[in-house]
Design a protein around this motif. Structure first.
Motif, short mmCIF file in Angstrom:
data_model
loop_
_atom_site.label_atom_id
_atom_site.label_comp_id
_atom_site.label_asym_id
_atom_site.label_seq_id
_atom_site.Cartn_x
_atom_site.Cartn_y
_atom_site.Cartn_z
N ARG A 20 0.82 -1.22 0.00
CA ARG A 20 0.00 0.00 0.00
C ARG A 20 0.85 1.26 0.00
O ARG A 20 0.32 2.36 -0.14
CB ARG A 20 -0.92 0.00 1.22
N ILE A 21 2.16 1.09 0.18
CA ILE A 21 3.05 2.25 0.29
C ILE A 21 4.01 2.33 -0.88
O ILE A 21 4.15 3.36 -1.52
CB ILE A 21 3.84 2.18 1.62
N ASN A 22 4.68 1.22 -1.19
CA ASN A 22 5.64 1.20 -2.29
C ASN A 22 5.74 -0.23 -2.82
O ASN A 22 6.29 -1.10 -2.16
CB ASN A 22 7.00 1.70 -1.82
N GLU A 23 5.22 -0.46 -4.02
CA GLU A 23 5.15 -1.81 -4.58
C GLU A 23 6.53 -2.40 -4.85
O GLU A 23 6.72 -3.61 -4.74
CB GLU A 23 4.32 -1.82 -5.86
N GLU A 24 7.50 -1.56 -5.24
CA GLU A 24 8.84 -2.08 -5.51
C GLU A 24 9.46 -2.67 -4.26
O GLU A 24 10.10 -3.73 -4.29
CB GLU A 24 9.74 -0.97 -6.07
N VAL A 25 9.29 -1.98 -3.13
CA VAL A 25 9.81 -2.49 -1.87
C VAL A 25 9.09 -3.78 -1.49
O VAL A 25 9.71 -4.77 -1.09
CB VAL A 25 9.64 -1.44 -0.76
N LEU A 202 17.63 4.30 5.25
CA LEU A 202 16.28 4.08 5.74
C LEU A 202 15.29 4.63 4.71
O LEU A 202 15.38 5.79 4.31
CB LEU A 202 16.06 4.79 7.08
N GLY A 203 14.35 3.80 4.31
CA GLY A 203 13.25 4.24 3.45
C GLY A 203 12.07 4.60 4.33
O GLY A 203 11.57 3.77 5.09
N ILE A 204 11.62 5.83 4.23
CA ILE A 204 10.50 6.33 5.04
C ILE A 204 9.33 6.61 4.10
O ILE A 204 9.47 7.39 3.15
CB ILE A 204 10.87 7.63 5.78
N ALA A 205 8.18 5.99 4.34
CA ALA A 205 7.03 6.20 3.48
C ALA A 205 5.78 6.40 4.32
O ALA A 205 5.55 5.70 5.30
CB ALA A 205 6.84 5.02 2.54
N ILE A 206 4.97 7.40 3.92
CA ILE A 206 3.73 7.71 4.63
C ILE A 206 2.61 7.88 3.60
O ILE A 206 2.79 8.58 2.60
CB ILE A 206 3.85 9.00 5.48
N ILE A 207 1.48 7.25 3.86
CA ILE A 207 0.28 7.46 3.06
C ILE A 207 -0.63 8.40 3.84
O ILE A 207 -0.97 8.13 4.99
CB ILE A 207 -0.47 6.14 2.79
N THR A 259 9.23 9.46 1.15
CA THR A 259 8.11 9.73 0.26
C THR A 259 6.84 9.84 1.09
O THR A 259 6.59 9.03 1.99
CB THR A 259 7.92 8.62 -0.80
N VAL A 260 6.05 10.85 0.78
CA VAL A 260 4.74 11.05 1.40
C VAL A 260 3.75 11.28 0.27
O VAL A 260 4.04 12.02 -0.66
CB VAL A 260 4.73 12.26 2.36
N GLY A 261 2.60 10.62 0.34
CA GLY A 261 1.64 10.81 -0.75
C GLY A 261 0.32 10.14 -0.47
O GLY A 261 0.13 9.45 0.54
N LEU A 262 -0.61 10.33 -1.41
CA LEU A 262 -1.94 9.72 -1.31
C LEU A 262 -1.88 8.24 -1.66
O LEU A 262 -2.77 7.47 -1.29
CB LEU A 262 -2.92 10.43 -2.25
N SER A 263 -0.85 7.83 -2.41
CA SER A 263 -0.62 6.44 -2.76
C SER A 263 0.86 6.28 -3.07
O SER A 263 1.64 7.23 -2.90
CB SER A 263 -1.47 6.04 -3.98
N ASN A 264 1.26 5.11 -3.56
CA ASN A 264 2.66 4.90 -3.90
C ASN A 264 2.98 5.33 -5.33
O ASN A 264 4.10 5.18 -5.80
CB ASN A 264 3.05 3.43 -3.71
N ASP A 265 1.98 5.88 -6.05
CA ASP A 265 2.21 6.41 -7.40
C ASP A 265 2.84 7.79 -7.31
O ASP A 265 2.37 8.64 -6.53
CB ASP A 265 0.91 6.47 -8.19
N ALA A 271 4.99 15.00 -0.91
CA ALA A 271 6.33 15.45 -0.48
C ALA A 271 7.32 14.33 -0.78
O ALA A 271 6.99 13.15 -0.67
CB ALA A 271 6.36 15.80 1.00
N LYS A 272 8.53 14.74 -1.17
CA LYS A 272 9.57 13.76 -1.49
C LYS A 272 10.91 14.36 -1.08
O LYS A 272 11.27 15.44 -1.53
CB LYS A 272 9.55 13.44 -2.98
N GLY A 273 11.61 13.65 -0.24
CA GLY A 273 12.86 14.22 0.27
C GLY A 273 13.92 13.18 0.53
O GLY A 273 13.71 11.98 0.35
#
Length: 288
Positions: A20-25, A202-207, A259-265, A271-273
């Motif tokens: 739900r956050i990043n399909e590649e991971v 560290l990969g940080i992802a937020i939906i 990565t922060v977003g509404l989805s992993n697209d 936001a991306k940093g």
């Protein structure tokens, strides 16, 4: 539950969450699962096949599909064999259309090895609660700019050419990640969150919820980072904890991809940093 079964369960839960956050991971975690374990749930096979087929990696998808059919026939995996036989037919047609030979499963080269370190949860909780009440996180207003960016996104953390030879001074544990994730998901505009350690990155992802602004997305990312750094400083006393204007010492030992977003697209990113270990600041990229 045996230790190996417990490891498989943890990895499977992490892969399902990361879908739900990043399909590649998520895909790389699934590949790690199939390299080292034999999943007993058909959904794990189905998810890996779907992600591989979506990326036109039909030969690998077919190998996993064939494995699922064999194990269902042997009653080692619960599932509907006709469903996988239908997928098998579709994948074989695609490979035939591409003029590729249908052969055995290709050799896997992914060697993602999450770091597992047992830390007494009660001690971590105690220190983290103390830190929580001494750090004014809810007063943050962050807009950090100006440092060199790491190349690639969260998916680029997994490089099949590399091996896990880097020794980490302060490993980020599952307990720390869980504490930080529990903290950030208390925010009503956070729908899901995940942290993936990979060597010294560290990969940080937020939906986030629809309507979340870029400024708020950055603020949530910093809150998540500070929650993790707080849990780490509770475990490693020589690490300075985060303060109102600093992220803490943890991130001088890790590169960050955020990565922060509404989805992993990518088109849904708010936001991306990133941050390199020597830098004191986060670098926020301009969104298209």
């Amino acid at each position: 539950m045996s230790e190996k079964s417990n490891e498989l369960f943890i990895l499977t839960q992490k892969a399902q969450k990361m879908e739900r956050i990043n399909e590649e991971v998520a895909l790389n975690i699934y590949l790690e699962i199939f390299e080292n374990y034999t999943p007993k749930i058909s959904k794990t096979y189905d998810s890996a096949i779907r992600l591989l087929e979506k990326r036109n990696r039909c030969q690998e998808a077919l190998a996993i599909c064939n494995q699922a059919i064999e194990l269902i026939h042997a009653q080692e995996v619960s599932g509907v064999v006709s469903r996988f036989e239908s997928i098998q037919d579709r994948l074989e047609r695609k490979l035939a259309e591409q003029g590729k030979e249908i052969g055995p499963e290709p050799k896997k080269s992914y060697t993602f090895k999450p770091i597992h370190l047992a830390v007494p949860l009660a001690i971590v909780l105690l220190f983290f609660i103390i830190l929580r009440f001494t750090s004014p996180y809810d007063e943050l207003s962050v807009d950090l700019e100006g440092k060199e960016s790491l190349e690639g996104g969260l998916g680029s953390l997994f490089d099949p050419e590399e091996t896990d030879t880097i020794e980490i001074d302060y490993p980020v544990t599952d307990e720390m990640i869980q504490l930080a994730t529990d903290e950030i998901t208390k925010n009503v505009d956070v729908k899901d969150a995940g942290i993936i350690p990979q060597r010294d990155t560290l990969g940080i992802a937020i939906i986030v919820a629809p309507g979340t602004s870029e400024a708020r997305s950055k603020e949530l990312a910093v809150l998540y980072l500070k929650a993790l750094a707080g849990a780490a400083s509770a475990t490693y006393p020589d690490l300075a904890p985060p303060k109102e204007d600093t992220l803490g010492d943890l991130y001088s030992h890790y590169d960050l991809v955020i990565t922060v977003g509404l989805s992993n697209d990518e088109e849904d990113f708010t936001a991306k940093g990133s941050k390199n270990k020597p830098s004191k600041e986060l670098y926020w990229r301009k969104l298209n």
